[in-house]
Design an enzyme around this catalytic site. Structure first.
Site, short mmCIF file in Angstrom:
data_model
loop_
_atom_site.label_atom_id
_atom_site.label_comp_id
_atom_site.label_asym_id
_atom_site.label_seq_id
_atom_site.Cartn_x
_atom_site.Cartn_y
_atom_site.Cartn_z
N GLU A 9 23.00 48.56 56.71
CA GLU A 9 23.78 49.76 56.38
C GLU A 9 24.37 50.47 57.59
OE1 GLU A 9 20.53 49.54 54.82
OE2 GLU A 9 20.59 50.90 53.10
N HIS A 328 5.89 50.46 49.26
CA HIS A 328 6.17 50.64 50.69
C HIS A 328 4.88 50.99 51.42
CE1 HIS A 328 10.38 52.20 49.29
NE2 HIS A 328 10.30 50.88 49.28
#
Length: 776
Positions: A9, A328
């Site tokens: 990104e 996560h």
């Protein structure tokens, strides 16, 4: 061109990863999302199963064209966007917009940017997870539907340019309701009694085990103990342990960075993003407190190295939230050996240090504490004084980190206690009975609002900062500090058998960097709660979040979820649109004494205002804006009438009137056809003649200092060489031109100026226009 194209990104992340992958890989950035719903129009085909119309953002067309070209030339394209729903959606959009083939595309994820993590990700590719994409898509479409259908209602019913949002409107509701709790709170007073004693050379204080409702009761108590003897009634030693907090998740990092570092939510996320992209910390959007075994082992090794074996105590924390997203890790350092990072930015260093300390502390031994409670009795009354002291026998994790607490009491009675035993006499120095007041609930800070939203199950790690930022940008909420008011309180003191009384003052109600609802925010909230109660219901909003999670788990289709939501919502929209009356928060304050006309306070087209006269009457009503510190709900008739004192004459200068008024750009003085802005510290309702002259002369002085030289050139417009905020410049025919550094502004000739203007125009750079500021 390398055989492999890896797309991330951000450019910073691309730079870091490129170092780890070698010549076989070209690493490029999409610079965030490349596609979104169109800016104008709904962009959703509701009748065709809510099919979205995604378009490439205007500022991303060049990026997409370059990535297409690189992808075509590559043997394999690796989509390495973030591992959460947003990242998955970006990967999906890249796949579609770049025209990629499944056989030539691999999706890779990682939660830290280190060589080992990136290499492991490359060795374990997977396909794009469509369930995660659908969950993100469902959120985006649902939020567009709510905003698109609710906002026009607000424009018609309240004022133009307003907007509504599913989560942002709930956040505003929480702040409005808290403000009303505070305003409705009935403050009561009581007297707290504290005795000051000494024994064996140590002075200490102890609090009475009873509070008194009135001064008379407190005074009566002090009389009863005026000749009393005091001794130790009991001594209790209580061993206890204090356990470290879990490693950071997004919300707890935002809260601690706010309390300890004074960061805003957006600042915290911006700095954390930089640390992540540099490879210093793991991914910063997470609601899991889990640590990998590799991280636990690395933390343990560093703790033993720095503090010794007895300080290490590994533990795995469990995530409380059942709705925690993907598995996560918590936010942690990627390399525990780096206690500090090498950075020129102090905020990066400070945030990294906070994360390092919190993570390391989570793997350290409990602190062992011995708490001593002394009960001081007397021979006059049954009530006892209680003194507490705390001794840290083993500091454990406290050696590294102590968590902050918003709710911590301001006044502490703990301190060093003397070595005494039961029945030992203690000496009384004096006793204070201090008038205290009950406290209303606290206003929210950005961090405590995140805690509240999280507790209600509203929002997710990626939404907290943008939501709270949005409600401030919309003007529904302001973050500011406000001065408190002075309050008197009484203190009774017993000393040497005599009682004295003194009245003191304190500041109460002061707030620092707290969130306050604006008048517009209150009116919008009340309207939405009245007509769209379900959308603003806390449980309903939390249930919607849970449904996004179920979509992400592949147990519910996003289309079915949207259908369940949209039908009842749209029906309510149509019903509310049909209602004719406007919502303005209008309140009748009374009548103007001179005319008998009604005086209202309400939200108008340009914000909160006072209106004298009825809208339906033949004679046009008069209007005045509220002052910055004034609020619709607390406005009085006297305050409203005061606003119509403007414009007012402040005095005469140079035989011309000085009139004070408020225009579009704030308060100003009008003198001899010219306007002079009043500084913030000056009140337009009270500024006098002397001060008005000072303001005019200050402006004239600045204007004189601004002019370096004026060059006439009839019939062409004159050229002015002026001093500006960013240095000298040329102004001609309302256009501004930069002066080259090698030119001395005071010595410029007409020929020099003409040459500079010609060269500047030939460069093709867009010229900045000088627009004179008008007052109204």
């Amino acid at each position: 061109m390398a055989k492999n194209l890896l797309i991330v990104e951000s450019p910073a992340k691309a730079k870091t990863i490129e170092k780890y992958l070698g010549k076989e890989f070209t690493v490029k950035s999409s610079i965030g999302h490349i596609c979104d719903l169109p800016e104008k129009g709904l962009g959703i085909d509701i009748k065709n199963n809510f099919t979205p119309e995604y378009v490439v953002s205007t500022d991303k067309k060049k990026v997409v064209a370059e990535l297409k070209k690189l992808a075509k030339a590559a043997d394999m394209v690796w989509l390495a966007t973030d591992e959460d729903r947003e990242g998955e959606a970006i990967a999906w959009h890249l796949f579609n917009e770049l025209g990629l083939k499944e056989s030539k595309t691999k999706r890779v994820v990682y939660h830290e940017i280190t060589k080992s993590a990136i290499e492991k990700a490359i060795q374990n590719p997977r396909e794009i997870n469509k369930d995660l994409v659908d969950a993100q898509q469902a959120r985006r479409i649902l939020d567009r539907l709510v905003g698109y259908e609710l906002s026009p209602i607000l424009w018609r019913k309240i004022k133009p340019s307003l907007s509504a949002g599913r989560v942002q409107s709930v956040a505003v509701r929480i702040i409005v309701e808290r403000e009303r709790e505070i305003n409705a709170y009935g403050v009561t007073s009581f007297f707290k009694v504290v005795g000051y004693f000494s024994a064996n050379g140590v002075s200490f204080k102890a609090e009475l085990d009873k509070k008194f409702n009135t001064e008379a009761e407190a005074n009566d108590f002090l009389k009863k103990i005026s000749n009393a003897e005091f001794s130790v009634k009991s001594q209790e030693k209580k061993p206890s342990k204090r356990t470290p907090s879990a490693p950071f998740i997004t919300s707890t990092l935002q809260q601690e960075a706010s309390r300890k570092l004074g960061f805003s939510l957006l600042q915290t996320m911006r700095v954390a993003q930089i640390l992540y992209e540099k490879g210093d910390i793991t991914y910063m959007r997470t609601d899991s407190v889990n640590l990998s075994q590799v991280a636990i082992d690395a933390a343990k090794a560093e703790i033993i190295k720095l503090y010794g074996e007895k300080y290490a105590e590994t533990r795995q924390f469990k995530t409380k939230s059942a709705s925690a997203q993907e598995a996560h890790e918590a936010i942690r350092p990627t390399n525990f050996a780096n206690k500090e990072i090498d950075s020129e930015e102090s905020n990066e260093k400070r945030l990294y240090e906070l994360i390092w300390k919190r993570t390391v502390a989570s793997q350290m031994a409990d602190a062992e504490i011995e708490k001593t409670v002394l009960t001081i009795g007397n021979n006059s009354v049954e009530n006892n004084f209680i003194a507490t002291g705390e001794v840290i026998k083993f500091d454990g994790f406290l050696k590294v980190y102590i968590e902050s607490d918003d709710e911590k009491e301001e006044e502490e009675t703990e301190g060093q206690l003397p070595m005494v035993k039961v029945s030992d006499k203690v000496n009384l120095s004096h006793v204070d009975a201090v008038q205290r007041f009950t406290q209303p609930p606290s206003r929210f800070t950005e961090a405590s609002l995140v805690k509240k939203l999280e507790g209600l199950g509203i929002g997710r790690p990626s939404t907290y900062a943008p939501t709270i930022s949005t409600v401030q940008k919309r003007g529904y909420v302001v973050k500011e500090s406000r001065e408190g008011t002075e309050r008197k309180y009484n203190v009774l003191t017993l000393k040497n058998g005599a009682i004295s009384s003194v009245t003191k003052t304190e500041i109460t109600g002061a707030d620092k960097s707290k969130l306050f609802p604006t008048d517009v925010g209150i009116v919008v909230n009340d309207f939405l709660v009245s007509h769209f109660g379900e959308i603003l219901d806390f449980n309903f909003t939390a249930q919607v979040e849970e449904q996004f999670d179920i979509v992400a788990d592949g147990k519910l289709t996003w289309v079915k979820m949207l259908k369940n939501f949209y039908k009842p919502f749209h029906d309510t929209v149509e019903k509310t649109t049909a209602v004719k009356e406007r919502a303005s928060g209008e309140r009748l304050l009374g009548q103007e004494p001179a005319t008998g006309k009604n005086v209202f306070v309400k939200i108008g087209r340009y914000g909160p205002m006072v209106q004298i006269g009825d809208t339906e009457s033949e004679e046009k009503p008069r209007f005045a804006k509220l002052r910055a510190e004034q609020r619709l709900e607390s406005m009085t008739l006297e305050q409203a009438l005061e606003l119509f004192r403007l414009p007012r004459k402040a005095g005469v200068y140079e035989e011309k009137d000085m009139d004070v008024a408020i225009g579009r750009f704030g308060p100003y003085i009008r003198h001899d056809g010219k306007f002079y802005s009043l500084p913030k510290e000056d009140d337009p309702y009270t500024v006098n003649e002397t001060r008005s002259i000072e303001v005019i002369e200050d402006k004239r002085k600045k204007e004189r200092e601004k002019v370096i030289q004026i060059i006439k050139r009839d019939p062409e417009p004159e050229i002015q060489v002026l001093n500006g905020r960013y240095g000298p410049y040329i102004q001609s025919d309302k256009e501004i031109f930069k002066i080259p550094k090698d030119k001395e502004p005071a010595k410029l000739t007409l020929e020099d100026c003409v040459a500079i203007i010609a060269a500047d125009k030939a460069s093709g750079k867009k010229k900045r226009k000088f627009i004179p500021r008008k007052k109204s």
